[in-house]
Design an enzyme around this catalytic site. Structure first.
Site, mmCIF file in Angstrom:
data_model
loop_
_atom_site.group_PDB
_atom_site.id
_atom_site.type_symbol
_atom_site.label_atom_id
_atom_site.label_comp_id
_atom_site.label_asym_id
_atom_site.label_seq_id
_atom_site.Cartn_x
_atom_site.Cartn_y
_atom_site.Cartn_z
ATOM 1 C CG ASP A 314 0.606 -0.097 -1.982
ATOM 2 O OD1 ASP A 314 -0.229 -0.948 -1.666
ATOM 3 O OD2 ASP A 314 1.062 0.008 -3.141
ATOM 4 C CD GLU A 361 -0.130 -4.323 -0.024
ATOM 5 O OE1 GLU A 361 -0.224 -5.571 0.064
ATOM 6 O OE2 GLU A 361 0.725 -3.767 -0.714
ATOM 7 C CG ASP A 414 -4.363 -2.889 -6.713
ATOM 8 O OD1 ASP A 414 -4.511 -1.988 -7.553
ATOM 9 O OD2 ASP A 414 -3.403 -2.927 -5.932
#
Length: 530
Positions: A314, A361, A414
């Site tokens: 991430d 990401e 998200d």
């Protein structure tokens, strides 16, 4: 005769692993159905894997599996190495004699649609303590190998984690920097009288990890048997209140006397928040990590690849440059960009883990340094269809602008579901999506699924909620919202309805769009373009 100019080529990327097309589903295990308040490693997970195989998917992506703390986010965990005890299949413990048959009774009254983490904390931990005590006293079976051997092989992180959790319980859940000086100094705490007093509690936390890892090994084996690779996820940062920061504060920007952060992580104003996002994670002392040849990070990634086949990291941009917010600051606007470790970090990873399969990401605004780093590493980035519409033709997420070495999603954990996004999007955005995709919009969720499958991106990953055609009631997380996240669960009947017509349609999409690996004899020769 003058010398002819020599041909030059760009340096080869460090990693080049995503070479074949495939498809997967995004689902965190807490979302699985079941009778005990939260998804776990039980028969419902077996049924989900059966669905993936029936529909032709080869990948299952999930969120981080670490032990969650306040806020319940899998991206804010008490350890970068430990597993989430709430995922342990408790019913199996009753069959093994580690818990009495009636012990799970109170859990059946918990919601089947939303995870109540507060109730789980009250009800599950006493059960795990009873199971650990039963094992200590010789009652019940130890089905996952030798517990002592597990503690020895995982000692590099397990010892610190067990002590951290036992101390945190002892100090009524307070963050470690608020503990007495002797306890918040890890070296002193290890040799303290208190550690001896907490020996049973430390062992209980170690035993819960033994259960988690033992059951997860079987999950991974079951997935592999069906030809499914697991895509795991690790946050770039650790939680401030974690075993990682307590045991090795020198690796983080922390005040040596108080343990308080000198600065914290976040991002500047962006798509999700006008004030930016103040994550509050401690920042790395990258110079210290470099001096150690990134040993902690290598250990973390090595542990991740013991759990997963592929690892998504991430916030990839943080390796190029990161948003440093002085502590304390009320909002993230007060931060500034600082350089990250850059390519040297990934070169160290390549030396230690040459076969590592990592997804970057790379969503949001990227600096030139971040884009250059992504190209140099060769890691596949991400694209979100929900971000594609309503703007200019240069939007990088539009289907015709995508790169082959990427992973395409309708949305991630998200984002809202596709139906929820479409319902709340402006008419300009909806009209753009309808005209570009040449659809009416009445089945926009499945239009996005089909578009993702047709995209040039080599990997397409679909949230399960979109396959259920759910609206915003299926949203898993809303960034910036302090509570109410990470709770969604599905009912088994919802998945069962997809078997048959829907799995046949999905398998057809997989095959028509070349997302099913060909048998060895049919594969393109080495070096051929895909």
């Amino acid at each position: 005769m003058a010398d002819l100019p020599q041909a030059t080529t760009a340096p080869a990327p460090l990693f080049d692993w995503l070479t074949a097309r495939g498809a997967g589903v995004l689902l965190h295990p807490t979302c699985l159905p079941g009778d005990f308040g939260v998804g776990s490693f039980d028969n419902h997970l077996d049924r989900f894997l059966e669905f993936l195989e029936a529909a032709g998917f080869q990948y299952w992506q999930l969120c981080p599996l670490g032990p969650t703390g306040y806020g319940d986010s899998p991206y804010q965990c008490f350890s970068a190495f430990a597993g989430n005890p709430y995922l342990v299949n408790l019913y199996e413990l009753t069959r093994l004699g580690l818990l009495p048959q009636d012990a799970l009774g109170p859990l059946v009254f918990l919601s089947a649609d939303r995870v109540d983490y507060g109730a789980l904390h009250r009800l599950v931990w006493p059960l795990l303590g009873r199971a650990a005590e039963a094992a200590r006293s010789g009652r019940g079976a130890g089905p996952y190998g030798d517990f002592a051997a597990f503690r020895e092989t995982q000692a590099g992180w397990l010892e610190a984690y067990g002590l951290f959790r036992a101390l945190k319980d002892h100090f009524e859940g307070r963050p470690w920097w608020s503990w007495p000086a002797e306890a918040r100094d890890y070296r002193r705490a290890r040799g303290s009288k208190l550690r001896g007093e907490l020996a049973a509690a430390i062992e209980t936390h170690a035993f819960t990890q033994y259960l988690f890892f033992g059951q997860w090994r079987r999950v991974r084996a079951a997935a592999a048997k069906r030809g499914i690779s697991i895509v795991g996820d690790i946050p770039i940062f650790t939680a401030m209140d974690s075993a990682d920061t307590l045991s090795a504060p020198h690796r983080f920007e922390l005040d040596e006397k108080t343990g308080q952060p000198l600065a914290v992580a976040g991002v500047p104003p962006d798509y999700f928040s006008a004030d930016g996002q103040l994550w509050g994670n401690p920042l790395y002392r990258w110079d210290v990590h470099a001096q150690e040849d990134y040993a902690w990070w290598i250990a973390r990634l090595r542990a991740a690849f013991e759990l997963y086949d592929i690892v998504r990291i991430d916030h990839f941009r943080g390796f190029a440059d990161y948003w440093r917010v002085p502590f304390p600051a009320p909002i993230a606007r007060a931060g500034e960009w600082q350089p990250g470790p850059g390519l040297a970090f990934f070169e160290a990873v390549r030396r230690a883990l040459p076969a590592a399969r990592i997804i970057a990401e790379d969503l949001g605004e990227l600096s030139d340094a971040a884009r250059q780093l992504l190209r140099a590493t060769g890691l596949p980035g991400m694209a979100i269809l929900q971000f594609a519409f309503g703007g200019r033709p240069t939007n990088p997420y539009l289907p015709f602008n995508l790169e082959r070495n990427s992973v395409i999603y309708p949305g991630t954990h998200d984002n809202d579901t596709t139906l929820g996004w479409y319902a709340s999007a402006g008419e300009k955005t909806r009209d753009h999506a309808r005209r570009l995709l040449r659809v009416s919009g009445t089945e926009i969720g499945w239009d996005f699924v089909r578009t993702a499958f047709e995209a040039v991106s080599r990997l397409a990953v679909i949230p399960l909620q979109d396959l259920f055609s759910l609206g915003s009631e299926g949203r898993f997380n809303t960034p910036g919202k302090p509570d109410g996240n990470w709770q969604w669960r599905y009912r088994q009947a919802q998945l069962d309805r997809l078997f048959g017509t829907t799995t046949a349609y999905l398998r057809e999409l997989v095959e028509l769009n070349g997302r099913r690996p060909a048998p060895p004899a049919e594969r393109a020769p080495a070096g051929a373009k895909t």
